[in-house]
Structures are given as C-alpha cells and as structure tokens.
Design a protein around this motif. Structure first.
Motif, PDB file in Angstrom:
ATOM      1  N   PRO A  96      47.528  66.160   4.068  1.00 25.42           N
ATOM      2  CA  PRO A  96      48.966  66.411   4.129  1.00 25.42           C
ATOM      3  C   PRO A  96      49.607  66.108   2.780  1.00 25.42           C
ATOM      4  O   PRO A  96      49.126  65.262   2.034  1.00 25.42           O
ATOM      5  N   THR A  97      50.679  66.796   2.483  1.00 23.73           N
ATOM      6  CA  THR A  97      51.322  66.634   1.176  1.00 23.73           C
ATOM      7  C   THR A  97      52.088  65.324   1.055  1.00 23.73           C
ATOM      8  O   THR A  97      52.335  64.861  -0.041  1.00 23.73           O
ATOM      9  N   GLU A  98      52.477  64.752   2.171  1.00 21.74           N
ATOM     10  CA  GLU A  98      53.172  63.475   2.139  1.00 21.74           C
ATOM     11  C   GLU A  98      52.960  62.755   3.464  1.00 21.74           C
ATOM     12  O   GLU A  98      52.596  63.369   4.458  1.00 21.74           O
ATOM     13  N   PRO A  99      53.172  61.432   3.477  1.00 18.37           N
ATOM     14  CA  PRO A  99      52.974  60.690   4.723  1.00 18.37           C
ATOM     15  C   PRO A  99      53.915  61.186   5.804  1.00 18.37           C
ATOM     16  O   PRO A  99      54.968  61.736   5.519  1.00 18.37           O
ATOM     17  N   GLY A 100      53.530  60.978   7.021  1.00 20.73           N
ATOM     18  CA  GLY A 100      54.382  61.417   8.113  1.00 20.73           C
ATOM     19  C   GLY A 100      53.758  61.090   9.454  1.00 20.73           C
ATOM     20  O   GLY A 100      53.203  60.015   9.653  1.00 20.73           O
ATOM     21  N   TYR A 101      53.820  62.061  10.336  1.00 21.73           N
ATOM     22  CA  TYR A 101      53.347  61.896  11.704  1.00 21.73           C
ATOM     23  C   TYR A 101      52.487  63.110  12.057  1.00 21.73           C
ATOM     24  O   TYR A 101      52.683  64.188  11.517  1.00 21.73           O
ATOM     25  N   PHE A 102      51.558  62.912  12.981  1.00 20.34           N
ATOM     26  CA  PHE A 102      50.786  64.053  13.448  1.00 20.34           C
ATOM     27  C   PHE A 102      50.503  63.921  14.928  1.00 20.34           C
ATOM     28  O   PHE A 102      50.533  62.830  15.481  1.00 20.34           O
TER      29      PHE A 102
END
Length: 178
Positions: free
Chosen positions: A86-92
C-alpha cells in the motif's frame, strides 16, 4: 602452529563458513492489528466502507486499493501476508468465502500498523479461514483504505458557483445599503 594462531584461524574458518554456507532465514513480518469482524455476505463497497469506518472509528476513509485475485504467502506457521505494498498506512479488510464452514463472520477488518509494504494476519484472527497451508487461501477480496483530510478536498464546480452567487448577492446588497 601455536594455540593462539590455531584458535584464530579456526574462528575465521567458522565465521567464513557461517557467512557463506548457512542460508539466511526469511524475514517474519509484524502481524497487523485486527479491529473487527462482521458477517456481510454479498455486500458492496458502500456497506464495507461504512463497516470499516465504524471499526476504525474514522469517517474520513477512502478506498485506495481493491484486489480480487492475489496470492497470500506464509509469513510464519499460522500467519499469512499479502505483498501488495500500500502507498500509505491505513486499514484493510479481507473478505472470505465461508461456504461449508462454521464461521460467524466473513469479513475481517485490520489496521495496517506493522510492515508497511505487507498486509499481515494470523489464522486465529480470521477464524482459521485462511486455508490449510501453502497458498491455499480462501480469500475472496481485499480492500485497503487510507485516511483523507477533508480540509484539503477541492470544492466541486457546482459548489464554487453557488459560493460565487452568494458572494455576488452579498456584495450587491451591501452596495445598496450605502
């Protein structure tokens, strides 16, 4: 050869052998944090986004990645990862096919906090739906979400037109009062 020279030459041979002949172990990635699970069935993107916003306690999410065909790799015994970077941290979220299982959920929500280039989970986090080993996973879809800053959103053209009309009306009204 005296004892001192023999010790150092033996140590050098052992060090050289270890560096050349012993293969390095595969890196084990940090398991991401599970934040929720739900039985969503054949839900669409809007339902999944609403559920993700609830579990993440974040109403400023946007889907930046959706994949329905991928390969999961073994991270460690009972752990898996997807190499989707992913291009940046987040949620999945991981959505599983649960036919013929006793699973009480089919969609699992995570915060991507560990290895930023991998999405990592354990079998126990997904009610052991990941599969029996190797690349035999039962995942139907992956969606990744990132947080956006609503203050940096570009206004839509219609909004700009309404703003312009409002400012013009305000200016005309002020001019008449003078």
């Amino acid at each position: 050869m005296n004892k001192k020279k023999r010790f150092f030459s033996g140590a050098l041979v052992a060090l050289f052998s270890a560096a050349v002949w012993i293969p390095s172990a595969q890196a084990v990635f940090i398991v991401d944090t599970k934040i929720g699970e739900s039985l969503l069935g054949n839900s669409g993107d809007a339902t999944e986004l609403a559920a993700m916003e609830t579990f993440a306690n974040n109403n400023n999410l946007v889907q930046d990645l959706k994949i329905s065909s991928f390969t999961a790799f073994v991270n460690a015994p009972g752990e898996w990862y997807l190499d989707v970077a992913p291009t940046e941290p987040g949620y999945f979220l991981l959505k599983f096919g649960t036919g013929g299982t006793s699973a009480t959920a089919d969609t699992f929500f995570f915060q991507n906090i560990g290895e930023m280039t991998k999405l990592v989970w354990s079998d126990s986090q997904v009610q052991f739906l990941s599969g029996g080993g190797g690349n035999n996973t039962n995942i139907g879809r992956l969606s990744h979400y990132t947080t956006y800053d609503p203050s940096t959103q570009v206004p839509e053209p219609g909004t700009l037109a309404l703003l312009g009309l409002g400012l013009a009306a305000f200016g005309i009204r002020r001019k008449r009062k003078q």
